[in-house]
Design a protein around this motif. Sequence first.
Motif, short mmCIF file in Angstrom:
data_model
loop_
_atom_site.label_atom_id
_atom_site.label_comp_id
_atom_site.label_asym_id
_atom_site.label_seq_id
_atom_site.Cartn_x
_atom_site.Cartn_y
_atom_site.Cartn_z
N GLU A 187 21.05 -31.54 16.11
CA GLU A 187 21.59 -31.49 14.75
C GLU A 187 21.71 -32.90 14.18
OE1 GLU A 187 25.71 -29.98 12.66
OE2 GLU A 187 25.16 -29.08 14.57
N MET A 188 22.15 -33.84 15.02
CA MET A 188 22.26 -35.23 14.57
C MET A 188 20.89 -35.83 14.31
SD MET A 188 25.19 -37.23 16.60
CE MET A 188 26.74 -36.48 16.96
N TYR B 245 32.12 -35.04 10.48
CA TYR B 245 31.51 -34.07 9.57
C TYR B 245 31.60 -32.66 10.15
CZ TYR B 245 27.98 -31.55 6.91
OH TYR B 245 27.33 -30.62 6.13
N SER B 246 31.46 -32.57 11.44
CA SER B 246 31.41 -31.27 12.11
C SER B 246 32.78 -30.58 12.12
CB SER B 246 30.95 -31.48 13.56
OG SER B 246 30.99 -30.28 14.27
N LYS C 9 18.28 -34.30 13.25
CA LYS C 9 17.76 -33.77 11.98
C LYS C 9 18.55 -34.24 10.77
CE LYS C 9 15.89 -29.51 13.89
NZ LYS C 9 16.25 -28.15 14.24
N GLU C 10 19.87 -34.17 10.84
CA GLU C 10 20.70 -34.37 9.65
C GLU C 10 21.59 -35.61 9.70
OE1 GLU C 10 22.75 -30.66 8.85
OE2 GLU C 10 21.04 -29.57 9.67
N GLY C 11 21.57 -36.32 10.80
CA GLY C 11 22.48 -37.44 11.01
C GLY C 11 22.39 -38.57 10.01
N ASP C 12 21.17 -38.97 9.66
CA ASP C 12 21.02 -40.10 8.73
C ASP C 12 21.60 -39.77 7.36
OD1 ASP C 12 19.91 -42.11 10.34
OD2 ASP C 12 17.92 -41.22 10.19
N GLY C 13 21.41 -38.55 6.89
CA GLY C 13 21.96 -38.13 5.60
C GLY C 13 23.48 -38.15 5.61
N ARG C 14 24.07 -37.66 6.70
CA ARG C 14 25.53 -37.65 6.82
C ARG C 14 26.07 -39.07 6.88
NH1 ARG C 14 25.62 -33.14 11.53
NH2 ARG C 14 25.21 -31.33 10.22
N ASN D 216 29.07 -38.48 11.99
CA ASN D 216 28.56 -37.16 12.33
C ASN D 216 29.61 -36.29 13.01
OD1 ASN D 216 25.48 -36.49 11.88
ND2 ASN D 216 25.72 -38.69 12.03
N GLU E 87 25.99 -40.59 3.41
CA GLU E 87 27.09 -40.03 2.61
C GLU E 87 28.42 -40.65 3.00
OE1 GLU E 87 27.26 -37.78 -0.06
OE2 GLU E 87 25.14 -38.33 -0.08
#
Length: 198
Positions: free
Chosen positions: A80-81, A69-70, A83-88, A66, A91
Amino acid sequence: MMPFDAYRCYLSLKNHFTKDHYDYHKYRGKTRATVQAFYKRKDRFWFEKFARQKNDKEVEEFFVSNFIYSTDPATMWIGEMIKEGDGRYTEWKKKVQSLSYIFKEETESVFNNRKVDDVFNCSKGHPPILKSYLGGSTSLESMVIYDIIFEYGKDFDKRLNDPVWETVSRKIKKYKPFLNINVPRYKKILKEVIIHGS
């Protein structure tokens, strides 16, 4: 891993990716965080759930994936992590698993009809390798591998007085210890691409 330890891992990795003087490995992930401060946080329930779901290695990899990614890890908010951390993280795992293939593809693109020196030439501003990274055609992982092989970062640090490069340079330096690669394998891939491309 206990929830407080996951929180401490988050803080120490945030320090690692945002502060030049802090090294996660050197300080073994230690921070000044206190259990009392942790229990006052509104997001502590997320850390409790998170710590139950992942082992120690996964917790570290989750935060690393994470922060890299930022564009600016200093401004990355824990929400933000959440909400979107697992997807990142998913990937990132896919990318790392197929890294040799990705590296070969990106190397073919960057070195296509170019000499090695030209790819790293910063006499006229941003070199092609940096432009390729900034344009999204070269991954941070490949930038790290090129730096391990060519050690171009030191030269760029001296020659590019540029906030864009400074941000990328910090990211490369800070990510390098977490990217466990077989250097001879990547040197071989690089050599084959360069020989066939010339």
